[in-house]
Design an enzyme around this catalytic site. Structure first.
Site, mmCIF file in Angstrom:
data_model
loop_
_atom_site.group_PDB
_atom_site.id
_atom_site.type_symbol
_atom_site.label_atom_id
_atom_site.label_comp_id
_atom_site.label_asym_id
_atom_site.label_seq_id
_atom_site.Cartn_x
_atom_site.Cartn_y
_atom_site.Cartn_z
ATOM 1 N N HIS A 128 0.884 -1.174 0.000
ATOM 2 C CA HIS A 128 0.000 0.000 0.000
ATOM 3 C C HIS A 128 0.913 1.212 0.000
ATOM 4 O O HIS A 128 1.820 1.313 0.830
ATOM 5 C CB HIS A 128 -0.885 -0.029 1.253
ATOM 6 C CG HIS A 128 -2.067 0.872 1.157
ATOM 7 N ND1 HIS A 128 -1.954 2.238 1.135
ATOM 8 C CD2 HIS A 128 -3.385 0.603 1.064
ATOM 9 C CE1 HIS A 128 -3.172 2.766 1.041
ATOM 10 N NE2 HIS A 128 -4.058 1.789 0.992
ATOM 11 N N ARG A 152 -6.408 9.777 -0.363
ATOM 12 C CA ARG A 152 -6.062 10.251 -1.716
ATOM 13 C C ARG A 152 -7.306 10.400 -2.591
ATOM 14 O O ARG A 152 -7.393 11.308 -3.404
ATOM 15 C CB ARG A 152 -5.051 9.309 -2.372
ATOM 16 C CG ARG A 152 -3.617 9.586 -1.921
ATOM 17 C CD ARG A 152 -2.618 8.635 -2.539
ATOM 18 N NE ARG A 152 -2.823 7.293 -2.032
ATOM 19 C CZ ARG A 152 -2.977 6.203 -2.787
ATOM 20 N NH1 ARG A 152 -2.929 6.295 -4.099
ATOM 21 N NH2 ARG A 152 -3.169 5.013 -2.250
#
Ligand code: MEZ
Length: 493
Positions: free
Chosen positions: A318, A338
């Site tokens: 990740h 994000r």
């Protein structure tokens, strides 16, 4: 707490905000993505892998830590087991108590099967619980399963098994409805329609979430449903070996009760492995976002029973694990941060990658920035990281957005004196997901008769890279498919 030096760096980044705000870094060209991946893919250390020496998977490249584990001697080699002393005798045995196991149990139960769930820790101690950002489904008019299909295939670099992807995206809207009808509290607009957002590599907004604790919310509901149906669950009892009958068909498992330290026989007509991932093996010394039980148990069980592994050499990092503070090093900073617009920035406040690239590209770009371009930020604990510009979220979506959409994340950082609404956070890739695993077909069957797999322990659905939100989807879709098939099949065994 941030140190004085870090506060100074934050100020420097903040000073460049007018220049950065509103600028969208273009997506990389395919050549640029390829270059970044080749240069900096977290799997790049070849010495971290070795080939499997024996069995159906002979010659397959897998991480060293996994190879050593699956080729180790059986725990039962020096133990006298009485196979006639049967402690549990059921139609369907489910090994693993996360979201895939619970979904499988519910569908097998619906088929009239007598079901047992056995789990290494407690029911619900699973990566499902740790999943934050959301679950994907193309259920809006502007979207379609075929668009979802193209995104999944693109994200996996077209290595995914097409039939499995077809099943995943085709069942996705039904999976959301199933969860919603059972009581999962998805984020909704005032008119009752679901709120959906983008994720890395998605062409449409199809991420459904329950704030930033989607997995915990799903697990809460699934666990309640299993308990309410009276399905039997045994905690603290990992399976240590699959039992095969004389024809080589799965016929149960040997369990080890961690509390009584006894080996127990669970006889079953069909067996489903839903043990999840391998993050806690800490491949190549990486930190992980995974729960403590994620130690590749299912891959070991399946391999030893003769099932085939696929894409077992690909691991997902990740891109945004916590790089600072050290107390939560490696914990997940959900991709939803994000999705809402927060952008990775280097020490000069430059955006070096589009914030919604796929995870392999995004993680590689962060590693390149830190290790190759020397534009990472030194953390006070000796590591490296890049900024994730979280205050940008409220500049884009308005004040209060972080509290409403990312309450868990906000609380986590606040405990350490960091207000992510006002200052960026420091991130670095963390070991997150096992892209591959035991190869399955659309019903979750392996090559071993009566042995099924669902969820992170399976391989083929995501090819060499998974998109955000397709893991929660995978456990529901393939958990249900495997449970339903295994429940039905148990009637003929
Ligand atoms: O699918 C995932 O892994 C996920 C949703 C993680 C996250 O960033 O929240």
């Amino acid at each position: 707490m941030y140190t004085a030096k870090m506060r100074e760096l934050i100020k420097k980044v903040e000073a460049t905000r007018p220049r950065r705000f509103g600028i969208q870094h273009p997506r990389m060209t395919p050549q640029e993505r390829e270059e970044v991946l080749n240069q900096c893919h977290p799997d790049y250390k070849e010495e971290g892998f070795r080939n499997i020496r024996l069995g159906v998977n002979k010659g397959l490249k897998v991480p060293l830590e996994l190879a050593n584990l699956i080729e180790a001697k059986s725990r039962l080699d020096n133990v006298a087991i009485d196979l006639d002393h049967i402690s549990y005798d059921v139609d369907v045995l489910i090994i693993g108590g996360g979201g895939a196991g619970a979904s499988a149990a519910l569908e097998a139960y619906n088929k009239g099967a007598n079901v047992l769930i056995t789990t290494k820790l407690r029911f619900g101690d699973a990566n499902t619980m740790m999943a934050e950002g959301g679950i994907q489904a193309a259920d809006k008019p502007e979207d379609s399963p075929s668009k979802h299909y193209m995104d999944v295939m693109g994200g996996g670099h077209y290595t995914n098994v097409p039939n499995l992807v077809n099943a995943l995206v085709g069942d996705a809207p039904k999976a959301i409805k199933w969860l919603n009808d059972m009581g999962v509290m998805f984020d909704k607009q005032e008119d009752g329609t679901m709120v959906t957002t983008h994720g890395g590599g998605t062409s449409r907004k199809r991420m459904h979430a329950a704030a930033d604790y989607t997995g915990a919310e799903i697990m809460r509901v699934l666990r309640d449903e299993v308990i309410n149906k009276g399905i039997e669950v045994v905690d603290f009892s990992p399976a240590v070996e699959i039992i095969l009958d004389q024809e080589g068909k799965a016929a149960g498992a040997v369990l080890y009760n961690l509390e009584t330290q006894e080996y127990l026989i669970a006889r079953a007509k069909t067996v489903i492995i839903t043990t999840g991932g391998a993050g806690r093996l800490h491949y190549q010394g990486f930190p992980t976002s995974n729960h403590y039980g994620a130690t590749a148990d299912g891959l070991v069980l399946g391999y030893r029973a003769g099932a085939e592994l696929a894409f077992a050499d690909t691991i997902q990092y990740h891109p945004t694990g916590v790089a600072f503070p050290p107390q939560i090093f490696g914990a997940l900073v959900t991709e939803k941060v994000r999705s809402l617009g927060a952008t990775p920035l280097n020490i000069d406040g430059e955006q070096f990658v589009f914030h919604l690239e796929t995870r392999d590209v995004e993680a590689s770009a962060v590693i390149r920035e830190c290790l190759v371009r020397d534009k990472g930020i030194d953390t006070p604990t000796g590591g490296k990281g890049v900024w994730l510009d979280s205050p940008l979220i409220e500049m884009i979506h308005g004040e209060g957005t972080i509290e409403k959409r990312l309450p868990g994340m906000l609380r986590m950082y606040k405990k350490f004196g960091i207000d992510m609404r006002k200052e960026p956070i420091l991130v670095y890739p963390t070991l997150h997901y096992q892209n591959g695993g035991l190869l399955i077909n659309e019903s979750g069957q392996t090559k071993v008769e009566n042995l099924y797999v669902a969820g992170e322990a399976s391989g083929g659905v995501h090819g060499r890279n998974r998109l955000m939100g397709n893991s929660l989807l995978d456990i529901i879709v393939f958990g249900r498919r495997a449970g339903s098939h295994a429940g039905e099949k148990s009637k003929d065994v």
